[in-house]
Design a protein around this motif. Structure first.
Motif, PDB file in Angstrom:
ATOM      1  N   TRP A  34       0.553  -3.667 -11.152  1.00  0.00           N
ATOM      2  CA  TRP A  34       1.850  -3.141  -9.977  1.00  0.00           C
ATOM      3  C   TRP A  34       3.189  -3.137 -10.680  1.00  0.00           C
ATOM      4  CZ3 TRP A  34       6.275  -4.672  -8.073  1.00  0.00           C
ATOM      5  CH2 TRP A  34       6.615  -4.205  -6.569  1.00  0.00           C
ATOM      6  N   GLY A  59       1.944  -5.799   1.766  1.00  0.00           N
ATOM      7  CA  GLY A  59       0.881  -4.714   1.814  1.00  0.00           C
ATOM      8  C   GLY A  59       0.601  -3.955   0.411  1.00  0.00           C
ATOM      9  N   GLU A  60       1.399  -4.590  -0.389  1.00  0.00           N
ATOM     10  CA  GLU A  60       1.004  -3.905  -1.817  1.00  0.00           C
ATOM     11  C   GLU A  60      -0.194  -4.075  -2.483  1.00  0.00           C
ATOM     12  OE1 GLU A  60       2.908  -1.784  -3.040  1.00  0.00           O
ATOM     13  OE2 GLU A  60       4.825  -1.911  -1.767  1.00  0.00           O
ATOM     14  N   LEU A  61      -0.828  -5.302  -2.397  1.00  0.00           N
ATOM     15  CA  LEU A  61      -2.172  -5.777  -2.810  1.00  0.00           C
ATOM     16  C   LEU A  61      -3.015  -6.205  -1.538  1.00  0.00           C
ATOM     17  CD1 LEU A  61      -1.394  -7.453  -6.138  1.00  0.00           C
ATOM     18  CD2 LEU A  61      -2.343  -4.992  -5.771  1.00  0.00           C
ATOM     19  N   ALA A  62      -4.233  -6.228  -1.566  1.00  0.00           N
ATOM     20  CA  ALA A  62      -5.087  -6.916  -0.808  1.00  0.00           C
ATOM     21  C   ALA A  62      -5.399  -8.370  -1.185  1.00  0.00           C
ATOM     22  CB  ALA A  62      -6.475  -6.020  -0.525  1.00  0.00           C
ATOM     23  N   PRO A  63      -5.645  -9.275  -0.235  1.00  0.00           N
ATOM     24  CA  PRO A  63      -5.884 -10.673  -0.590  1.00  0.00           C
ATOM     25  C   PRO A  63      -6.816 -10.705  -1.891  1.00  0.00           C
ATOM     26  CG  PRO A  63      -5.558 -10.582   1.559  1.00  0.00           C
ATOM     27  CD  PRO A  63      -5.528  -9.016   1.185  1.00  0.00           C
ATOM     28  N   ASP A  64      -8.017  -9.889  -1.688  1.00  0.00           N
ATOM     29  CA  ASP A  64      -9.102 -10.233  -2.646  1.00  0.00           C
ATOM     30  C   ASP A  64      -8.850  -9.171  -4.043  1.00  0.00           C
ATOM     31  OD1 ASP A  64      -9.245  -7.535  -1.755  1.00  0.00           O
ATOM     32  OD2 ASP A  64     -11.425  -7.892  -1.432  1.00  0.00           O
ATOM     33  N   GLN A  65      -7.619  -8.751  -4.171  1.00  0.00           N
ATOM     34  CA  GLN A  65      -7.185  -8.086  -4.993  1.00  0.00           C
ATOM     35  C   GLN A  65      -6.048  -9.053  -6.073  1.00  0.00           C
ATOM     36  OE1 GLN A  65      -5.423  -4.411  -3.176  1.00  0.00           O
ATOM     37  NE2 GLN A  65      -7.051  -3.413  -4.121  1.00  0.00           N
ATOM     38  N   VAL A  66      -5.631  -9.675  -5.764  1.00  0.00           N
ATOM     39  CA  VAL A  66      -4.460 -10.499  -6.362  1.00  0.00           C
ATOM     40  C   VAL A  66      -5.187 -11.394  -7.653  1.00  0.00           C
ATOM     41  CG1 VAL A  66      -2.926 -12.419  -6.357  1.00  0.00           C
ATOM     42  CG2 VAL A  66      -3.547 -10.893  -4.254  1.00  0.00           C
ATOM     43  N   GLY A  90       2.168 -13.186  -6.231  1.00  0.00           N
ATOM     44  CA  GLY A  90       0.782 -12.272  -5.795  1.00  0.00           C
ATOM     45  C   GLY A  90       0.881 -12.611  -4.093  1.00  0.00           C
ATOM     46  N   ARG A  91       1.329 -13.638  -3.561  1.00  0.00           N
ATOM     47  CA  ARG A  91       1.373 -13.912  -2.041  1.00  0.00           C
ATOM     48  C   ARG A  91       2.206 -12.828  -1.401  1.00  0.00           C
ATOM     49  NH1 ARG A  91       1.042 -20.235  -1.053  1.00  0.00           N
ATOM     50  NH2 ARG A  91      -1.162 -20.692  -1.984  1.00  0.00           N
ATOM     51  N   VAL A 129       0.906  -9.422  -1.324  1.00  0.00           N
ATOM     52  CA  VAL A 129       0.008  -9.454  -0.226  1.00  0.00           C
ATOM     53  C   VAL A 129       0.733  -9.074   1.107  1.00  0.00           C
ATOM     54  CG1 VAL A 129      -1.968 -10.485   1.192  1.00  0.00           C
ATOM     55  CG2 VAL A 129      -1.681 -10.635  -1.240  1.00  0.00           C
TER      56      VAL A 129
END
Length: 351
Positions: A222, A207-214, A200-201, A204
């Motif tokens: 994804w 740039g594939e996910l925002a931190p609050d989307q993980v 998940g990190r 982030v």
């Protein structure tokens, strides 16, 4: 780490139903804590004997039991600080000769028991292997093990998707519904000795996910949207977990945790046993996974995990199946912990 005793303060406003739901889990802990095989048996024996004699008719009796028989300690984690002017609250540690900062909260995540369809033979759509431990455990990272074929012949069974097999490794146990209609459990057996790294990190950082989307769900989505990059994603975690097969047993019971007892949804938690004693009841203050509202619960430390490191790091077990997966995937918040120990026993004596 430091334990700060709390005297004279009432127990938190936990619902009677939650106190009562925790009682069977606490009795299960007592089976392990009072066992002759436990070297600290003497510290738990009296309180567990009293617990065995109580048949609570309501949550108030459970709350009163813990209030009468247990001392309560706030758990504080210590972090060395180079800056003497750092805030927040700091303490001086002459023994270490360094200034340290005290943390009263840490990360609370959730986990669950996956339920997957699988096969004992490699037959479409079951083409992703789940491995048993090789006779000699490898130490190479995931990418090298996959590319070299070192694990060929160690296939325990096969599942549909690589990302689902990966989540099975992260959770550490699961149920498999086989093609012949039977079900089995898979339990953690060993690993390749590599460190755990969060995919998940990595998403982030890319740039594939925002931190609050993980979340577990977001990572799965994804992976399904980028099938050609799934191997790249999974290889970011070099650790590989190997499993052993167990009979399903009681289908209503949870998997067996590190304490050696079945886990209870919403009550059992995984902790770092270097800092908190396995089997102990805890008061957990955090946020509800769905609403984000403040939440206080009585939980019991009955499991450990490769990624659960630190005095205030908690992983909360939410059960098995789709709903438990959804809840655990959203459980990601700060939380604080109070350790409950038998009256007159110092927390350090339980470690």
């Amino acid at each position: 780490m430091r334990f700060e005793r709390e005297d004279g303060e009432p127990l938190p406003p936990i619902a009677d139903a939650d106190w009562l739901a925790a009682w069977p889990a606490w009795l299960s802990s007592c089976q392990a804590l009072a066992s002759p095989h436990n070297p600290r048996r003497h510290t738990w024996l009296a309180v567990c004997d009293d617990a065995q004699r109580l048949v609570p008719r309501g949550g108030a009796q459970v709350r009163d039991f813990f209030a009468r028989h247990m001392d309560r300690y706030r758990v504080l984690a210590l972090e060395a600080r180079a800056d003497p002017d750092a805030t927040p609250r700091e303490a001086w540690s002459p023994a270490r000769g360094a200034r340290v900062r005290e943390h009263s909260s840490g990360l609370v995540t959730g986990y669950y028991e996956p339920v997957l369809a699988g096969s004992r033979q490699r037959v479409a759509p079951f083409v992703v292997p789940v491995y048993r431990p090789p006779p000699v455990l490898p130490t190479a990272a995931r990418a090298e093990l996959e590319a070299s074929g070192q694990l060929r012949g160690q296939e325990l069974l096969w599942v549909r998707e690589a990302v689902e097999a990966f989540f099975l490794e992260v959770q550490g146990s699961g149920r498999i519904q086989l093609t012949d209609g039977t079900s089995i459990r898979l339990a953690y057996a060993a690993n390749n000795g590599q460190p755990y790294r969060s995919i998940g990190r990595w998403l982030v950082a890319q740039g594939e996910l925002a931190p609050d989307q993980v979340s577990l769900q977001a990572i799965r989505d994804w992976a399904r949207a980028h099938p050609r990059r799934v191997r790249e994603l999974l290889d970011q975690n070099p650790r590989v977990v190997f499993f052993r097969e167990l009979p399903l047993g009681d289908a209503d019971a949870g998997p067996v945790g590190a304490l050696g007892v079945a886990l209870t949804p919403g009550v059992s938690v995984a902790i770092d046993p270097r800092f908190l004693p396995l089997g102990a009841p805890l008061l957990l203050y955090t946020s509800a996974p769905a609403s984000g509202e403040p939440l206080a619960r009585i939980v019991v430390a009955q499991d450990t995990g490769a990624a659960i490191r630190g005095a205030l790091r908690i992983d909360w077990f939410w059960g098995q199946g789709t709903l438990a997966e959804e809840i655990s995937g959203r459980q990601h918040a700060q939380g604080s912990v109070r350790l409950l120990v038998p009256r007159g026993v110092a927390p350090a004596a339980l470690l």
